[in-house]
Design a protein around this motif. Structure first.
Motif, short mmCIF file in Angstrom:
data_model
loop_
_atom_site.label_atom_id
_atom_site.label_comp_id
_atom_site.label_asym_id
_atom_site.label_seq_id
_atom_site.Cartn_x
_atom_site.Cartn_y
_atom_site.Cartn_z
N ALA A 173 0.82 -1.21 0.00
CA ALA A 173 0.00 0.00 0.00
C ALA A 173 0.86 1.26 0.00
O ALA A 173 0.51 2.26 -0.64
CB ALA A 173 -0.94 0.00 1.21
N ASP A 174 1.97 1.22 0.70
CA ASP A 174 2.79 2.43 0.86
C ASP A 174 3.72 2.60 -0.33
O ASP A 174 4.94 2.42 -0.23
CB ASP A 174 3.59 2.34 2.16
N CYS A 175 3.13 2.94 -1.46
CA CYS A 175 3.95 3.10 -2.65
C CYS A 175 3.26 4.00 -3.66
O CYS A 175 2.07 4.29 -3.56
CB CYS A 175 4.25 1.74 -3.30
N LEU A 176 4.06 4.43 -4.64
CA LEU A 176 3.58 5.04 -5.87
C LEU A 176 3.58 3.94 -6.92
O LEU A 176 4.64 3.38 -7.24
CB LEU A 176 4.49 6.19 -6.30
N ALA A 177 2.41 3.61 -7.44
CA ALA A 177 2.28 2.55 -8.44
C ALA A 177 2.13 3.17 -9.82
O ALA A 177 1.32 4.07 -10.03
CB ALA A 177 1.07 1.67 -8.12
#
Length: 699
Positions: A550-554
């Motif tokens: 969840a803790d990301c830039l996709a």
């Protein structure tokens, strides 16, 4: 007489000496394989840290000296204290002090706090001086970094656009995308598309040359932005220039430059643009500032201090002696020499001009972030921090004590590049960073956060370790040097928290075990690219969306990868083959690429994300939309759209492994046929609006 060190395995003394200085003696290209570093690499890296290990005798003496130094030292050069929670743990270095040790903290504001054996509970965030005195009278001093334990992550989910600013031209820009275009893009995208952020390439100042290195990842300075991005017409003093004939000539040249790119298919010519803008800005600089503007400029100069003086001085001297300061007259190679002081006085007018340019660029960067927030973006502009700086540039000149002489940052051999990589960037010395309380790093971050809603850190693994390559050696003859990641992270979190910003780490490729976990613990987001997200510990199949972090830039792609349309059609394989970059027969490369895409398309179909193309659109557009629907199925907090993907551009902005063979960093955003597209045309693109409708959850 001491003899030369023989070739072969590292001695026990050399191994121990390297360990005590944070220099690795082996690396792991894969979890099950360790490769020893050469004695030559370790010895030369130690030499760059002022440690003599050229002979066995010198190594033994250096080892004894280092062990004695560490035994006598009461405190390390920098200590980190994470705050938050009811009872934050004491820094390990303080917990290890003898019982009865008294602590005194001199904080950034000049206040002094005295405590017993633990830190005062009311110590504010910042970088302070800490003194420890033991019962037997020994005293030690250190820098104390006090930072929040974790940065807050973005609330909810945001989608945004990823754009290389130079590539996005409007009908008002002068042959290169500029900060006026960035403000315009932010105002439109925030209001019309509901985007939450715009991520841009590094806007660091470039090294002037003939030609200038176009890569934004090899800048002259990371602290100061590049005035080539200025929108000259938006500088208030432009309206007061009283030279109509010259203005007319400049605007005519600007029209021709813009038309050469947008209509004639020419590449973006940064040098020609800068020559034009420099002439225009010299006219602007001759206009006296009004009282308010003069006060604002004076405040900027005072706030930036010595760093701005150095940057402006380097630029003025580069005009006289060329951009490589290592070839300047000897007296000018030292920014603190009497000769440099005299040269600064002699070139006072040019120094002031370059101070003014830095201020003007800073004001337009701030205006772009303000435009983004006023358009409703919860994040705004995400700036990009390059790994390092050009060895010839302003930062390398001004900060010489902090850089390791004779070393370059790169990457070791791996499955993707058997020869390793040398990026040509001098690394910071971890020992001198720590001794300064990370002063240059703090100043750099503070400058970048001035106008950033968030900061992307390229190769964020560099906060932990970097691969140093001795000058003149191949990348295989390098080794890792470790940094104090705890301190690097604490300074990063401290400065981001002060600015109310957050941080994205580019953590693609080979990542040391534990790094992603430590970054996540401190609230630093990661980067996930669709094509790389597979179950590598299992069968290698595409990772289901619910299994993404969840803790990301996709995103679907990046500036170093093929645009999505090129990947879907296989055009990226043909391009690499034409340029001689393929390592296998074209048929083999094509078959592998088709199998990879086929597997992903099957996943998209199975999940119901790939409906038939609608009237007026193509199957390719439907597939690009499906890719982004997949990204929305993940829990990623940020979902980014590579702007060229929105209009079907096939060409990568950068093709790693090429220099002259491919026009890296010089291509305007274009449609599927390669025709450049202006910002105004992009805003009216049905293909773009259809894709952004998907990102808003409406399609």
């Amino acid at each position: 007489m001491a003899g030369r060190r023989p070739a072969g395995p590292l001695s026990d003394d050399l191994t121990r000496l390297a360990e005590l200085h944070g220099v690795a003696t082996s690396y792991r290209p894969s979890p099950d394989r360790a490769v020893p570093a050469s004695a030559t690499a370790v010895t030369r890296v130690l030499a760059a840290l002022d440690v003599d290990a050229a002979t066995p005798e010198a190594t033994a003496a250096a080892l004894a000296a280092r062990e004695q130094e560490l035994a006598r030292r009461l405190l390390p050069p920098t200590v980190v204290h994470w705050t938050g929670g009811d009872d934050p743990p004491a820094p390990p270095a303080l917990a290890a002090l003898p019982p009865g040790t008294r602590l005194r903290v001199h904080d950034e504001d000049g206040a002094t706090r005295t405590a017993g054996t633990t830190l005062p509970p009311d110590i504010p965030p910042g970088v302070h001086r800490l003194t420890a005195t033991t019962p037997d009278g020994r005293t030690g001093e250190t820098h104390l970094v006090v930072a929040p334990a974790r940065l807050p992550t973005p609330e909810g989910r945001s989608h945004g656009l990823l754009v290389q600013l130079y590539s996005l031209l409007s009908t008002r820009s002068w042959g290169i995308g500029d900060l006026g275009d960035l403000s315009e893009l932010a105002s439109w995208a925030g209001r019309a598309l509901g985007t939450g952020f715009l991520q841009v390439n590094p806007l660091h100042a470039a090294v002037p040359g003939a030609p200038t290195d176009p890569s934004p990842y090899r800048p002259s300075s990371r602290r100061f932005p590049d005035p080539v991005y200025l929108r000259v017409q938006d500088v208030p003093e432009w309206a007061d220039v009283r030279a109509p004939d010259r203005i007319h000539a400049l605007l005519d040249r600007a029209d021709r430059l813009r038309a050469s790119v947008l209509a004639d298919g020419a590449l973006i010519d940064r040098d020609a643009v800068w020559e034009l803008k420099r002439e225009a800005l010299e006219l602007v600089a001759a206009v006296p500032l009004g009282p308010g503007r003069a006060a604002a400029f004076a405040a900027f100069v005072a706030d930036q201090g010595q760093a701005l003086d150095d940057h402006a001085t380097w630029n003025a001297l580069a005009e006289l002696h060329g951009s490589d300061w290592r070839r300047w007259p000897t007296a000018l190679r030292d920014p603190r020499s009497d000769g440099t002081a005299a040269a600064r006085r002699d070139a006072a007018g040019r120094v002031e001009f370059h101070r003014r340019l830095a201020w003007l660029t800073d004001t337009q960067l701030t205006a772009a972030q303000r435009a983004a927030r006023e358009a409703g973006m919860p994040v705004g502009i995400i700036h990009d921090l390059a790994v390092g700086v050009h060895p010839e540039g302003a930062d390398a000149w001004a900060q010489q004590p902090y850089f390791a002489a004779g070393m370059s940052v790169g990457a070791p051999p791996d499955a993707f590049n058997s020869r390793g990589q040398d990026w040509g960037l001098p690394p910071w010395r971890p020992d001198r960073l720590a001794a300064s309380g990370y002063a240059p790093y703090r100043r750099l971050l503070r400058a970048l956060f001035r106008s950033a809603g968030a900061l992307r850190i390229d190769h964020v693994m560099g906060l932990f370790r970097l691969w140093w390559v001795p000058q003149g050696e191949p990348p295989t003859e390098g080794t890792y040097v470790r940094y104090d990641a705890e301190a690097m992270l604490a300074v990063l979190v401290l400065e981001a928290a002060r600015a109310g910003s957050f941080v994205i780490g580019e953590d693609l490729g080979t990542v040391e075990p534990g790094v992603r976990e430590r970054l996540r613990e401190r609230g630093v987001l990661g980067t996930s690219v669709l094509w790389f997200e597979r179950d590598w510990e299992g069968d290698g199949a595409p990772l289901p969306p619910e299994s993404w972090r969840a803790d990301c830039l996709a995103t679907a792609t990046t500036h170093d990868l093929p645009p999505t349309a090129a990947r879907l059609t296989g055009e990226h394989v043909d391009l690499r083959d034409r340029l001689g970059l393929a390592t296998r027969p074209l048929a083999t490369e094509r078959a592998e690429a088709e199998a990879d895409i086929g597997e992903w398309l099957a996943v998209l179909t199975r999940l119901g994300l790939l409906p038939a193309a609608t009237p007026g659109s193509s199957q390719e557009e439907a597939e690009v939309q499906a890719v982004h629907r997949f990204l929305l199925r993940t829990p990623a907090r940020l979902v980014g759209v590579w702007l060229p993907d929105a209009i079907g551009d096939r060409r990568p902005q950068n093709l790693p492994g090429t220099s002259d063979a491919y026009p890296n960093w010089r291509l305007p955003v274009a449609d599927p046929t390669g025709r450049p597209v202006t910002l105004e045309e992009l805003a009216a693109s049905p293909r773009l609006h259809a894709l952004m409708k998907v990102l808003r959850g409406e399609g």
